[in-house]
Design a protein around this motif. Structure first.
Motif, PDB file in Angstrom:
ATOM      1  N   SER A   1      68.612  16.608  72.158  1.00 32.83           N
ATOM      2  CA  SER A   1      68.748  15.169  72.400  1.00 32.83           C
ATOM      3  C   SER A   1      68.923  14.863  73.883  1.00 32.83           C
ATOM      4  CB  SER A   1      69.935  14.625  71.596  1.00 32.83           C
ATOM      5  OG  SER A   1      69.726  14.876  70.224  1.00 32.83           O
TER       6      SER A   1
ATOM      7  N   SER B   1      71.661  11.214  69.354  1.00 32.55           N
ATOM      8  CA  SER B   1      72.260  12.307  68.577  1.00 32.55           C
ATOM      9  C   SER B   1      71.726  12.249  67.165  1.00 32.55           C
ATOM     10  CB  SER B   1      73.789  12.186  68.562  1.00 32.55           C
ATOM     11  OG  SER B   1      74.341  13.172  67.728  1.00 32.55           O
TER      12      SER B   1
ATOM     13  N   SER C   1      72.693  13.881  64.615  1.00 27.78           N
ATOM     14  CA  SER C   1      73.802  13.872  63.653  1.00 27.78           C
ATOM     15  C   SER C   1      74.799  12.750  63.924  1.00 27.78           C
ATOM     16  CB  SER C   1      74.541  15.203  63.727  1.00 27.78           C
ATOM     17  OG  SER C   1      75.034  15.392  65.055  1.00 27.78           O
TER      18      SER C   1
ATOM     19  N   THR D   1      77.973  15.189  67.228  1.00 26.75           N
ATOM     20  CA  THR D   1      78.121  16.296  68.169  1.00 26.75           C
ATOM     21  C   THR D   1      79.245  15.982  69.160  1.00 26.75           C
ATOM     22  OG1 THR D   1      75.797  16.782  67.895  1.00 26.75           O
ATOM     23  CG2 THR D   1      76.856  17.725  69.830  1.00 26.75           C
TER      24      THR D   1
ATOM     25  N   GLU E   1      67.202  29.085  70.766  1.00 27.26           N
ATOM     26  CA  GLU E   1      67.910  28.521  69.612  1.00 27.26           C
ATOM     27  C   GLU E   1      67.032  28.646  68.368  1.00 27.26           C
ATOM     28  OE1 GLU E   1      71.089  25.227  69.816  1.00 27.26           O
ATOM     29  OE2 GLU E   1      69.365  24.175  69.003  1.00 27.26           O
TER      30      GLU E   1
END
Ligand code: F6P
Length: 546
Positions: free
Chosen positions: A161, A211, A213, A216, A371
């Motif tokens: 993000s 974001s 979610s 974070t 990642e």
């Protein structure tokens, strides 16, 4: 389109294919003795044969430790790992993220409104809904661009993000407006946000809280501090726990200066945000710059520029989907990753963009590749014995030449280098561009040829591998193609290694422990904490460490 919303068929892992043993044998007999210097000197057709062209990008593989047998066997590996089926599964919206039962369908975000049903799949509704979401944030970007009161836009986000929008905005600086300053704040370290806020005017600043979610820790901490800063400018010394209890005029201030880019609109609303640009959960964090997470990009380069970015990525998607494996650039790069990581045992890859504007690319790729593919078990949860993602690192050239290139030329590690150069300069100092290109070409040549005369301390062993990517120029179309190329390469490497490239469970443990330690720091409860952490907390509480 058989896969929509279902797990893709299980692909064999690279080390479980019949061709793997042949590759091992070939490596021992020939591969590890490959002499690129000689190969180039003896075969004038090597460059032409080993160059691969994709939209806006040509890649020279000729300086790599590859011979024709290696290439044939690696292409066979791609077939045996069912890479063509894996590519189709991505475009069909299959649940590639098996641990979270989600598709990784970022390619749909780039599918233009004029696409045919073959491109959009049977789920026309998802595609149309996505286009409505896209239009909404692009219209808003244009509004912000017209709004003279807003001079500074602060993207608050971290990981995907932050890095995706940040790399693109930096790459396309030449296309951005000078009356809108873009800032990217990500770090939990208050110095990041604090130093920026100190130079901003709350009435002229727009915060984009990016974001997926909306949970974070870093992003929420920075967004809260930014909100407190804004409210303080309007006389609120202490924010209430529930923002809804503020007088309407103050709530309106928050609404005017904060925008939410998220899959969790409810949490953003509770924060006090009304202007929300949602996206679907099949957009992974590392692949989200094409969604509303890319609002900062759209503000920087305009809605048309953003559509160009999408079009460039779509052109690469089409190449990825339709080019035969031997000419398929993401596939060829991923196969090279396997060859170097699993046979030569090279632990890292250096990214060397010879472009100041691409200086954030190594950081972006660190998240994208490490990642995604830094994993220890396969799709069935079986621990892997073969290595996965290399460490990805780097720096813009020519700066890296005056830092770590010494090690790459003479050090004890072999580090494959990925040079990225621009055919066109895109600035008004073309003579410097020529010198920049000369440096990149010279470094690649020096790595291959080495130096074998003079005193020993001046010797360079040579035969050190590199790949050179030539991008036409830095415009939205080309940048879109470049980023999409890396995304697809990452996915294919993940399929070859037999892993889920779309989850990131490894980062969870640290997040949980950080919460626990913060709670203990605030409450003074040390019971049950390991002795080293207790010792370090003791240092923090004393005046000096020694
Ligand atoms: O580091 C973990 C991670 O979940 C990344 O995958 C993601 O890009 C980043 O955190 C930010 O997540 P979010 O967009 O939900 O704030």
């Amino acid at each position: 389109m058989p896969y929509r919303n279902t797990p893709p068929p299980a692909h064999p892992r690279c080390d479980q294919t019949p061709v793997w043993a042949q590759l091992q044998e070939h490596f021992i007999q020939h591969g590890k003795h490959c002499n690129v210097r000689q190969a180039i000197a003896q075969d004038s057709g090597r460059f032409a044969r080993m160059a691969v062209q994709a939209p806006h990008i040509g890649v020279d593989f000729s300086r790599n430790l590859l011979d024709e047998t290696t290439e044939t066997l690696l292409l066979q590996l791609a077939q045996e790992c069912q890479i063509p089926e894996a590519i189709e599964a991505m475009f069909a919206g299959a649940q590639l993220n098996t641990t979270e039962q989600r598709a990784a369908w970022h390619v749909l975000l780039r599918t233009p409104p004029s696409a045919s049903a073959a491109d959009t799949g049977p789920d026309g509704d998802a595609w149309q809904a996505m286009h409505r979401q896209q239009q909404a944030f692009l219209d808003f970007a244009e509004q912000v661009r017209q709004d003279e009161r807003i001079t500074d836009i602060v993207n608050i986000g971290i990981g995907g993000s932050d890095l995706g929008p940040a790399v693109v905005v930096a790459a396309l600086e030449a296309f951005t407006r000078s009356d809108k300053r873009l800032h990217f704040v990500s770090n939990m370290d208050g110095a990041d946000l604090g130093s920026r806020l100190a130079r901003l005017n709350p009435d002229r600043t727009l915060f984009l809280v990016a974001s997926k979610s909306f949970g974070t820790a870093e992003t929420i901490a920075n967004a809260r501090s930014a909100r407190a800063w804004l409210l303080k400018a309007h006389g609120v010394e202490q924010e209430p726990d529930d923002i809804a209890s503020l007088p309407a005029a103050l709530q309106q201030r928050v609404q005017q200066h904060f925008v939410g880019l998220t899959c969790n609109p409810d949490a953003a609303s509770r924060f006090g945000i009304q202007t929300l640009f949602p996206f679907e959960d099949w957009v992974g964090g590392r692949f989200s710059l094409w969604s509303s997470i890319g609002l900062s990009i759209a503000i920087a380069i305009g809605a048309d520029g953003f559509r160009q970015l999408l079009a460039g990525a779509h052109a690469m998607d089409q190449h990825f989907r339709h080019a035969p494996l031997a000419q398929n650039l993401p596939v060829r790069l991923a196969l090279l990753d396997v060859w170097y990581r699993n046979f030569h045992g090279f632990a890292s890859r250096c990214i060397a963009p010879y472009s100041h504007a691409l200086r954030r690319l190594p950081a972006y790729l660190q998240q994208l590749e490490m990642e995604s593919n830094g994993k220890g078990c396969d799709l069935h949860g079986t621990p892997l014995t073969a290595a996965t993602a290399p460490i990805v690192w780097g720096e813009a050239g020519t700066n890296g030449q005056h830092a770590y290139f010494q090690l790459i030329h003479q050090g004890s590690e072999t580090v494959p280098v990925e040079f990225i150069v621009l055919r066109e300069a895109g600035h008004w100092l073309p003579h410097q561009h020529r010198a920049l290109l000369a440096n990149a070409l010279a470094q690649a040549r020096a790595l291959t040829e080495g130096k074998h005369d003079g005193p020993p301390h001046t010797h360079c062993p040579g035969n050190r591998p590199s790949t050179l990517m030539m991008l036409d120029r830095l415009d939205p179309h080309c940048v879109g193609a470049l980023i999409a190329l890396y995304e697809h390469r990452t996915y294919v490497a993940g399929v070859l290694w037999g892993i889920n490239s779309f989850d990131q469970w490894g980062v969870e443990l640290g997040k949980t422990l950080a919460k626990d330690i913060l709670h203990r720091m605030e409450s003074g409860t040390l019971h049950g904490l390991d002795a080293t952490t207790q010792g370090l907390l003791g240092w923090l509480n004393s005046a000096e460490t020694a």
